[in-house]
Design a protein around this motif. Structure first.
Motif, PDB file in Angstrom:
ATOM      1  N   HIS A 173     -41.552 -21.718  23.695  1.00  0.00           N
ATOM      2  CA  HIS A 173     -41.379 -20.289  23.942  1.00  0.00           C
ATOM      3  C   HIS A 173     -41.213 -19.489  22.648  1.00  0.00           C
ATOM      4  CE1 HIS A 173     -40.922 -20.377  28.384  1.00  0.00           C
ATOM      5  NE2 HIS A 173     -40.587 -21.634  28.146  1.00  0.00           N
ATOM      6  N   LYS A 179     -38.834 -19.451  20.412  1.00  0.00           N
ATOM      7  CA  LYS A 179     -37.515 -18.840  20.360  1.00  0.00           C
ATOM      8  C   LYS A 179     -36.633 -19.565  19.354  1.00  0.00           C
ATOM      9  CE  LYS A 179     -38.166 -15.878  23.756  1.00  0.00           C
ATOM     10  NZ  LYS A 179     -38.146 -14.412  23.539  1.00  0.00           N
ATOM     11  N   GLU A 200     -35.394 -10.646  36.405  1.00  0.00           N
ATOM     12  CA  GLU A 200     -36.815 -10.379  36.228  1.00  0.00           C
ATOM     13  C   GLU A 200     -37.176  -9.223  37.159  1.00  0.00           C
ATOM     14  OE1 GLU A 200     -38.763 -14.082  37.147  1.00  0.00           O
ATOM     15  OE2 GLU A 200     -39.034 -13.544  39.265  1.00  0.00           O
ATOM     16  N   LYS A 248     -41.090 -10.387  31.808  1.00  0.00           N
ATOM     17  CA  LYS A 248     -40.242 -11.538  31.506  1.00  0.00           C
ATOM     18  C   LYS A 248     -39.751 -12.178  32.798  1.00  0.00           C
ATOM     19  CE  LYS A 248     -38.465  -9.690  27.129  1.00  0.00           C
ATOM     20  NZ  LYS A 248     -37.260  -9.206  26.416  1.00  0.00           N
ATOM     21  N   ASP A 266     -37.131 -16.702  30.952  1.00  0.00           N
ATOM     22  CA  ASP A 266     -37.271 -16.008  29.655  1.00  0.00           C
ATOM     23  C   ASP A 266     -35.999 -15.240  29.310  1.00  0.00           C
ATOM     24  OD1 ASP A 266     -39.875 -16.904  29.381  1.00  0.00           O
ATOM     25  OD2 ASP A 266     -40.736 -15.146  30.363  1.00  0.00           O
ATOM     26  N   ASP A 267     -35.464 -14.514  30.307  1.00  0.00           N
ATOM     27  CA  ASP A 267     -34.259 -13.712  30.074  1.00  0.00           C
ATOM     28  C   ASP A 267     -33.069 -14.615  29.760  1.00  0.00           C
ATOM     29  OD1 ASP A 267     -32.871 -11.300  29.883  1.00  0.00           O
ATOM     30  OD2 ASP A 267     -32.192 -11.402  31.955  1.00  0.00           O
ATOM     31  N   GLU A 309     -33.304 -16.013  26.193  1.00  0.00           N
ATOM     32  CA  GLU A 309     -32.937 -14.988  25.215  1.00  0.00           C
ATOM     33  C   GLU A 309     -31.419 -14.853  25.105  1.00  0.00           C
ATOM     34  OE1 GLU A 309     -34.848 -11.278  25.891  1.00  0.00           O
ATOM     35  OE2 GLU A 309     -36.871 -12.045  25.442  1.00  0.00           O
ATOM     36  N   GLU A 333     -38.276 -23.475  34.083  1.00  0.00           N
ATOM     37  CA  GLU A 333     -39.184 -23.030  33.024  1.00  0.00           C
ATOM     38  C   GLU A 333     -40.530 -22.684  33.618  1.00  0.00           C
ATOM     39  OE1 GLU A 333     -40.829 -24.546  28.667  1.00  0.00           O
ATOM     40  OE2 GLU A 333     -39.731 -25.894  29.987  1.00  0.00           O
TER      41      GLU A 333
END
Length: 596
Positions: free
Chosen positions: A511, A513, A539, A570, A574-575, A578, A596
């Motif tokens: 990702h 990140k 999301e 997102k 994803d959120d 982060e 995922e």
């Protein structure tokens, strides 16, 4: 005689010096920009100077409420124009005071004890510490000079004022008043003595009722509930076993065993809860549900009580419903600024359907209540249909569903449409009839908010099709879908940096990140879990014109998810990642609640 005169003079000098310190703040009350005007410089002016508010917004509020600054600030805060932090900072600047965050460890017990606990809660004035002979106090209402003068009189001390939030005062009071909840369970059990309850004999219910009214049982039940509120538990489980009963609290989504009580005490505890919630204490073969309101720490808490018979006795689950926690505001929910702006845009639309999805306990109701709290209840007719009504809200009209008398979601919604509504909140869309009426209401000029049980935002479209709504109607009525989960936050008291393992690093690499990662070692505050508190991951699916075309063509789950990703939106994962990169949670926790 001479000594008395010296002391009096000293006091006058001290008071004069204190007055001189406040003079800059007092002089600044009068706006230099408009000396001809008699209007007093207020918090709104300071917010404008700070750049925390646009002049047009402030002018709008003043045109509605005149010079009533309290109403102006309430309006600005509820409409999310400014945050409470900005308002308190502005108050501090206006009066030349310090704005600070107060934590329990900072408060000196001898200073705190200068005022009565109830007085602190009611006056919203918190003694923090002594600075020499001066008592340092904090309050969210520095303009209340009469209350501050009263504190001087009650304590006999000169005071130094700072500005803090109401939440800081409540947190400090809850922590320092913890001893109020401490009881000796052994003493209570000994007080009860030998209790024999034959649960199969209904004629003994009178004795059980008398026993449930004995003070040791009342004291124990009160302790269970007040301690659960103090520990921020959402549920209390009282589970009978063969030789004892187990009490567990659900805190941050996980159950923790807190104590065990003798089996002989269990029937009396259950009966006490039945009496509190007006249930039938003689009925021990069928499930029962009840509700009761209690006052804890000066605020009202609603309890929803569910009782189910098991092989060892009746199991009780108490849901703790604290309206203060549910209206905490979307700024503290965990939404990013970008997503929050999109969400506010969705709930400000004049019509259409907006859905919040997620499993039970994911915070859907909190999000919807907070959204309605941002709306102007004075000029809008906001109504809800719920099963059950868990929180009593002043800014809307709430309808309780009752299947027994035919008051279903569909019938309540149908009647509500004749009540000239602007905004309708449905507790849940669970059947075709309710869904059809909700879509029809959205297409005839109403904004409909509701929840749906789906795994993610894109699959909500397919779920509505499966319920029985035509795809073209969904495309026309649906504005957006917010999916959410709650993840646990790393404990601030025991957190430490760590390096992700090879599996976690592989996820981060895929990702693209990186960040600083933390996890909790485990301490008493977090019950050795490494986590305290929860935050949302989200999301948001916005139904654009291109997305409406895709719904009409192919509303399958795969099609909806591909279109969602193609939008550049997102996902929940994803959120979550982060937030892990920001050190708020762990990758392990993100994987626990999302995929995922």
């Amino acid at each position: 005689m001479m000594q008395t005169e010296i002391n009096t003079n000293n006091i006058e000098v001290d008071e004069l010096a204190e007055f001189e310190k406040l003079m800059p703040g007092l002089r600044s009350l009068y706006s230099p920009e408009d000396s001809s005007s008699s209007r007093v410089r207020d918090v709104g002016d300071v917010l404008l100077e700070m750049g925390a508010i646009e002049k047009s917004k402030l002018d709008e509020a003043r045109s509605r409420f005149g010079n009533n600054i309290k109403s102006i600030l309430d309006f600005l805060e509820k409409s999310s124009t400014v945050s409470i932090t900005d308002i308190l900072s502005a108050k501090a600047k206006l009066y030349n005071l310090e704005y600070k965050t107060v934590v329990p460890d900072e408060v000196e017990q001898n200073a705190y004890n200068k005022l009565d606990k109830e007085y602190i809660k009611n006056s919203l004035i918190l003694p923090i510490k002594f600075n020499g002979n001066t008592l340092v106090i904090a309050t969210p209402e520095p303009e209340n000079v009469f209350a501050i003068d009263e504190v001087k009189r009650l304590t006999g001390c000169a005071v130094q004022v700072a500005v803090c939030s109401v939440e800081d005062i409540e947190t400090v009071c809850a922590e320092l008043n913890k001893s109020d909840y401490d009881i000796d369970l052994d003493d209570i059990v000994n007080d009860i003595g030998e209790i024999e309850v034959v649960q199969d004999k209904q004629e003994e219910s009178d004795d059980l009722e008398q026993m449930a009214g004995q003070s040791p049982v009342i004291k124990y039940v009160n302790y269970l509930i007040s301690n659960a509120v103090h520990e921020k538990a959402s549920d209390i489980h009282i589970e009978p076993k063969a030789k004892y009963s187990k009490v567990r609290y659900r805190i941050d989504g996980s159950l923790f065993e807190t104590m065990q009580i003798p089996d002989k005490m269990h029937p009396a505890v259950v009966s006490r809860l039945k009496i509190m919630s007006n249930l039938d204490i003689s009925e021990r073969r069928l499930p029962q549900d009840g509700k009761v309101s209690v006052i804890i720490g000066g605020r009202s808490i609603d309890l929803r009580i569910s009782i189910v018979p098991t092989i060892y006795g009746e199991k009780v689950v108490i849901r703790v419903l604290d309206s203060k926690s549910i209206l905490r505001g979307l700024d503290d929910s965990g939404m990013s600024e970008e997503l929050l702006e999109k969400f506010k845009r969705q709930i400000s639309l004049p019509n259409g359907v907006f859905l919040v999805t997620g499993p039970t306990g994911s915070g859907k109701s909190t999000t919807l209540y907070s959204a309605m709290g941002m709306m102007n209840g004075d000029s809008l007719n906001i109504s809800t249909v719920e099963d059950p009504v868990e929180y009593n809200l002043e800014f809307c009209n709430q309808i309780q569903v009752s299947e027994k008398i035919g008051m279903t979601f569909a019938s309540a919604l149908r009647s509500l449409l004749r009540q000239d509504p602007d905004i309708i909140m449905l507790g849940e869309i669970r059947d075709p009839e309710t869904a059809q009426i909700a879509v029809r209401a959205a297409l005839t000029g109403h904004l409909v908010l509701s929840t749906l049980h789906t795994n993610d935002a894109p699959s909500s479209v397919t779920r509505l099709v499966n319920i029985g709504i035509d795809a073209y109607l969904i495309a026309a009525a649906l504005n957006g879908v917010l999916a959410q989960r709650l993840i646990r936050k790393v404990c601030e008291d025991c957190k430490e940096p760590y390096t992700p393992n090879s599996f976690e690093q592989g996820i981060l690499d895929r990702h693209e990140k990186s960040g600083e990662f933390y996890r909790g070692r485990g301490c008493d505050k977090c019950h050795q879990t490494g986590y305290v508190g929860r935050i949302g991951i989200f999301e948001l699916l916005e139904i654009t014109d291109s997305f409406r075309e895709i719904i009409n063509e192919d509303a399958s789950i795969d099609s909806m998810r591909r279109a969602f990703i193609a939008q550049g939106s997102k996902t929940l994962f994803d959120d979550g990642i982060e937030k892990a990169c920001m050190g708020l949670t762990t990758i392990e926790e993100v994987l626990r609640v999302s995929q995922e």
